[in-house]
Design a protein around this motif. Structure first.
Motif, PDB file in Angstrom:
ATOM      1  N   PRO A  84      -9.292  16.414   0.522  1.00 52.76           N
ATOM      2  CA  PRO A  84      -8.696  17.612   1.094  1.00 52.76           C
ATOM      3  C   PRO A  84      -8.879  17.680   2.608  1.00 52.76           C
ATOM      4  O   PRO A  84      -8.214  18.441   3.279  1.00 52.76           O
ATOM      5  N   THR A  85      -9.838  16.867   3.130  1.00 55.39           N
ATOM      6  CA  THR A  85     -10.064  16.865   4.575  1.00 55.39           C
ATOM      7  C   THR A  85      -9.207  15.827   5.271  1.00 55.39           C
ATOM      8  O   THR A  85      -9.478  15.469   6.409  1.00 55.39           O
ATOM      9  N   GLY A  86      -8.189  15.294   4.583  1.00 59.02           N
ATOM     10  CA  GLY A  86      -7.359  14.248   5.172  1.00 59.02           C
ATOM     11  C   GLY A  86      -6.758  14.655   6.505  1.00 59.02           C
ATOM     12  O   GLY A  86      -6.702  13.844   7.421  1.00 59.02           O
ATOM     13  N   PHE A  87      -6.321  15.908   6.607  1.00 60.45           N
ATOM     14  CA  PHE A  87      -5.722  16.369   7.857  1.00 60.45           C
ATOM     15  C   PHE A  87      -6.757  16.375   8.977  1.00 60.45           C
ATOM     16  O   PHE A  87      -6.465  16.015  10.113  1.00 60.45           O
ATOM     17  N   ARG A  94      -9.202  -4.597  20.533  1.00 58.38           N
ATOM     18  CA  ARG A  94      -9.650  -5.838  21.165  1.00 58.38           C
ATOM     19  C   ARG A  94      -9.014  -7.083  20.538  1.00 58.38           C
ATOM     20  O   ARG A  94      -9.706  -8.032  20.154  1.00 58.38           O
ATOM     21  N   GLY A  95      -7.716  -7.067  20.399  1.00 57.55           N
ATOM     22  CA  GLY A  95      -7.001  -8.231  19.891  1.00 57.55           C
ATOM     23  C   GLY A  95      -7.064  -8.396  18.392  1.00 57.55           C
ATOM     24  O   GLY A  95      -6.635  -9.430  17.862  1.00 57.55           O
ATOM     25  N   GLU A  96      -7.559  -7.396  17.669  1.00 58.98           N
ATOM     26  CA  GLU A  96      -7.603  -7.446  16.212  1.00 58.98           C
ATOM     27  C   GLU A  96      -6.919  -6.211  15.642  1.00 58.98           C
ATOM     28  O   GLU A  96      -6.858  -5.170  16.293  1.00 58.98           O
ATOM     29  N   GLN A  97      -6.390  -6.315  14.441  1.00 64.16           N
ATOM     30  CA  GLN A  97      -5.813  -5.169  13.770  1.00 64.16           C
ATOM     31  C   GLN A  97      -6.765  -4.725  12.662  1.00 64.16           C
ATOM     32  O   GLN A  97      -7.313  -5.557  11.925  1.00 64.16           O
ATOM     33  N   VAL A  98      -6.970  -3.420  12.576  1.00 65.26           N
ATOM     34  CA  VAL A  98      -7.929  -2.855  11.641  1.00 65.26           C
ATOM     35  C   VAL A  98      -7.197  -1.917  10.693  1.00 65.26           C
ATOM     36  O   VAL A  98      -6.439  -1.046  11.130  1.00 65.26           O
ATOM     37  N   LEU A  99      -7.436  -2.111   9.397  1.00 63.94           N
ATOM     38  CA  LEU A  99      -6.844  -1.261   8.365  1.00 63.94           C
ATOM     39  C   LEU A  99      -7.900  -0.262   7.904  1.00 63.94           C
ATOM     40  O   LEU A  99      -8.988  -0.654   7.466  1.00 63.94           O
ATOM     41  N   TRP A 100      -7.580   1.020   8.034  1.00 65.64           N
ATOM     42  CA  TRP A 100      -8.518   2.088   7.679  1.00 65.64           C
ATOM     43  C   TRP A 100      -8.025   2.830   6.437  1.00 65.64           C
ATOM     44  O   TRP A 100      -6.822   3.053   6.276  1.00 65.64           O
ATOM     45  N   VAL A 101      -8.960   3.236   5.575  1.00 62.17           N
ATOM     46  CA  VAL A 101      -8.639   4.053   4.408  1.00 62.17           C
ATOM     47  C   VAL A 101      -9.713   5.135   4.278  1.00 62.17           C
ATOM     48  O   VAL A 101     -10.827   4.972   4.782  1.00 62.17           O
ATOM     49  N   PRO A 102      -9.395   6.243   3.607  1.00 62.43           N
ATOM     50  CA  PRO A 102     -10.393   7.316   3.443  1.00 62.43           C
ATOM     51  C   PRO A 102     -11.341   7.027   2.280  1.00 62.43           C
ATOM     52  O   PRO A 102     -10.963   7.133   1.118  1.00 62.43           O
ATOM     53  N   GLY A 103     -12.568   6.619   2.569  1.00 62.38           N
ATOM     54  CA  GLY A 103     -13.557   6.433   1.517  1.00 62.38           C
ATOM     55  C   GLY A 103     -13.910   4.980   1.253  1.00 62.38           C
ATOM     56  O   GLY A 103     -13.040   4.105   1.241  1.00 62.38           O
ATOM     57  N   VAL A 142      -3.711   2.375  -8.422  1.00 61.38           N
ATOM     58  CA  VAL A 142      -4.858   2.327  -7.522  1.00 61.38           C
ATOM     59  C   VAL A 142      -5.452   3.717  -7.449  1.00 61.38           C
ATOM     60  O   VAL A 142      -4.740   4.700  -7.260  1.00 61.38           O
ATOM     61  N   GLU A 143      -6.751   3.799  -7.625  1.00 56.09           N
ATOM     62  CA  GLU A 143      -7.425   5.095  -7.578  1.00 56.09           C
ATOM     63  C   GLU A 143      -7.421   5.611  -6.156  1.00 56.09           C
ATOM     64  O   GLU A 143      -8.038   5.025  -5.269  1.00 56.09           O
ATOM     65  N   LYS A 144      -6.711   6.690  -5.933  1.00 52.57           N
ATOM     66  CA  LYS A 144      -6.593   7.249  -4.584  1.00 52.57           C
ATOM     67  C   LYS A 144      -7.749   8.201  -4.330  1.00 52.57           C
ATOM     68  O   LYS A 144      -8.189   8.911  -5.220  1.00 52.57           O
ATOM     69  N   LEU A 153       0.824  -1.210   0.000  1.00 52.45           N
ATOM     70  CA  LEU A 153       0.000   0.000   0.000  1.00 52.45           C
ATOM     71  C   LEU A 153       0.859   1.261   0.000  1.00 52.45           C
ATOM     72  O   LEU A 153       0.542   2.248  -0.682  1.00 52.45           O
ATOM     73  N   GLN A 154       1.952   1.220   0.752  1.00 53.98           N
ATOM     74  CA  GLN A 154       2.849   2.371   0.788  1.00 53.98           C
ATOM     75  C   GLN A 154       3.475   2.616  -0.577  1.00 53.98           C
ATOM     76  O   GLN A 154       3.590   3.762  -1.024  1.00 53.98           O
ATOM     77  N   ARG A 155       3.865   1.532  -1.248  1.00 56.36           N
ATOM     78  CA  ARG A 155       4.486   1.680  -2.574  1.00 56.36           C
ATOM     79  C   ARG A 155       3.498   2.221  -3.599  1.00 56.36           C
ATOM     80  O   ARG A 155       3.866   2.991  -4.491  1.00 56.36           O
ATOM     81  N   LEU A 156       2.232   1.830  -3.437  1.00 57.49           N
ATOM     82  CA  LEU A 156       1.203   2.308  -4.356  1.00 57.49           C
ATOM     83  C   LEU A 156       0.684   3.694  -3.980  1.00 57.49           C
ATOM     84  O   LEU A 156      -0.109   4.280  -4.712  1.00 57.49           O
ATOM     85  N   GLY A 157       1.136   4.200  -2.850  1.00 62.61           N
ATOM     86  CA  GLY A 157       0.709   5.531  -2.422  1.00 62.61           C
ATOM     87  C   GLY A 157      -0.710   5.581  -1.909  1.00 62.61           C
ATOM     88  O   GLY A 157      -1.382   6.614  -2.008  1.00 62.61           O
ATOM     89  N   VAL A 158      -1.193   4.486  -1.344  1.00 58.44           N
ATOM     90  CA  VAL A 158      -2.561   4.431  -0.833  1.00 58.44           C
ATOM     91  C   VAL A 158      -2.594   4.956   0.604  1.00 58.44           C
ATOM     92  O   VAL A 158      -1.924   4.387   1.475  1.00 58.44           O
ATOM     93  N   PRO A 159      -3.344   6.015   0.888  1.00 51.97           N
ATOM     94  CA  PRO A 159      -3.422   6.518   2.276  1.00 51.97           C
ATOM     95  C   PRO A 159      -4.118   5.498   3.165  1.00 51.97           C
ATOM     96  O   PRO A 159      -5.169   4.964   2.815  1.00 51.97           O
ATOM     97  N   HIS A 160      -3.534   5.230   4.318  1.00 58.17           N
ATOM     98  CA  HIS A 160      -4.092   4.224   5.211  1.00 58.17           C
ATOM     99  C   HIS A 160      -3.493   4.377   6.602  1.00 58.17           C
ATOM    100  O   HIS A 160      -2.506   5.078   6.783  1.00 58.17           O
TER     101      HIS A 160
END
Length: 289
Positions: free
Chosen positions: A78-81, A35-44, A72-74, A22-29
């Motif tokens: 503009p509200t990312g911050f 609670r013992g799980e890992q969650v991957l979040w993306v904008p949209g 990958v369509e990013k 994801l980092q190489r593709l430039g995908v914001p995440h």
């Protein structure tokens, strides 16, 4: 645009390869632990769907380089911050307090205000400064003094550098271990680094977030060695650069060049206690896995 949950996986599952993709593709995440799980979040939601499809095909990342030309369509957000602020309230709160104190103290010029936040109360007599023994201040109930020097900054560069690093490291810890943990670590590192600085230099006027920053750095560094996770994976060379800077400051070169006194005791104390908390936290996380 709000953050959308793209993936929810067991904490023991290694996401590092997919996160690297994801980092190489430039995908914001970002990745958090709940609670013992890992969650991957993306904008949209649209981007979340693409990420899920990508994970189905490449759960361990792109080890063979098959996706060199994939686009990958990013999400144009503009509200990312603002999204980052919403997910990092404690980080933002500490920085807001720091900015307010910087304004009230005029970046170290308003001694009448600084004296209420410094480790020791003081009064100025001509070219001399007289410090009140800390024991007297504590006896009067001024317990905040052992913490509040972290909010004092002397100059815009001092403030900008410390704020930038706290934003970078604070958000990582808040995403990985939560806001309560970040607040606890910040207060602990402030207390320990201030006490060490006082023992190191004796009565003196010092301040800044740098002792806390070295604590956060040590925490992320050792935690990542014991229990690797995407949130604490610092850019290459960051730890080495910060350690080299610490050694340069300890050598006295910065002071000799006329850039002012450096709170070396706070830096060393913060780093040591940060490594200790990272050792405990990383060992517990490794054991949990």
């Amino acid at each position: 645009m709000s953050a959308i949950e793209a993936l929810r996986l067991p904490a023991q599952q290694d996401l590092s390869g997919f996160v690297t993709l994801l980092q190489r593709l430039g995908v914001p995440h970002r990745v958090s632990e709940e609670r013992g799980e890992q969650v991957l979040w993306v904008p949209g939601e649209a981007l979340a769907g693409q990420v899920r499809q990508l994970y189905e095909r490449y759960p361990e990342g792109d080890a063979q380089g098959e996706l060199a030309d994939l686009q990958v369509e990013k999400a144009s957000a503009p509200t990312g911050f603002l999204v980052q602020l919403r997910h990092s309230p404690i980080t933002a709160l500490i920085l807001l307090l720091t900015l307010v104190v910087a304004a009230v103290t005029l970046l170290g010029e308003n001694f009448a205000t600084i004296r209420w936040l410094s480790f020791q109360d003081f009064s100025i007599h001509g070219d001399y400064i007289r410090f009140v023994p800390l024991s007297e201040s504590l006896a009067a109930g001024q317990y905040w003094r052992v913490i509040t020097p972290m909010l004092i900054h002397f100059g815009i560069l001092h403030l900008a550098m410390n704020a930038m690093w706290y934003w970078e490291l604070g958000r990582r810890i808040e995403a990985r271990q939560g806001g309560v943990m970040l607040l606890g670590l910040t207060l602990t590192f402030a207390l320990m680094s201030n006490v060490v600085q006082y023992g190191w230099s004796g009565p003196s006027l010092f301040g800044g977030l740098s002792g806390v920053l070295y604590g956060l750095l040590g925490h992320c560094w050792i935690f990542q060695l014991l229990a690797p996770n995407p949130a604490y994976r610092l850019p290459k060379g960051v730890v080495v650069m910060m350690l080299i800077w610490l050694l340069i400051c300890l050598s006295g070169a910065i002071t000799a060049l006329g850039f002012g006194a450096i709170a070396n005791g706070a830096h060393v104390g913060g780093l040591l206690i940060g490594c200790a908390t990272g050792l405990v936290g990383g060992a517990l996380a490794r054991l949990h896995r």
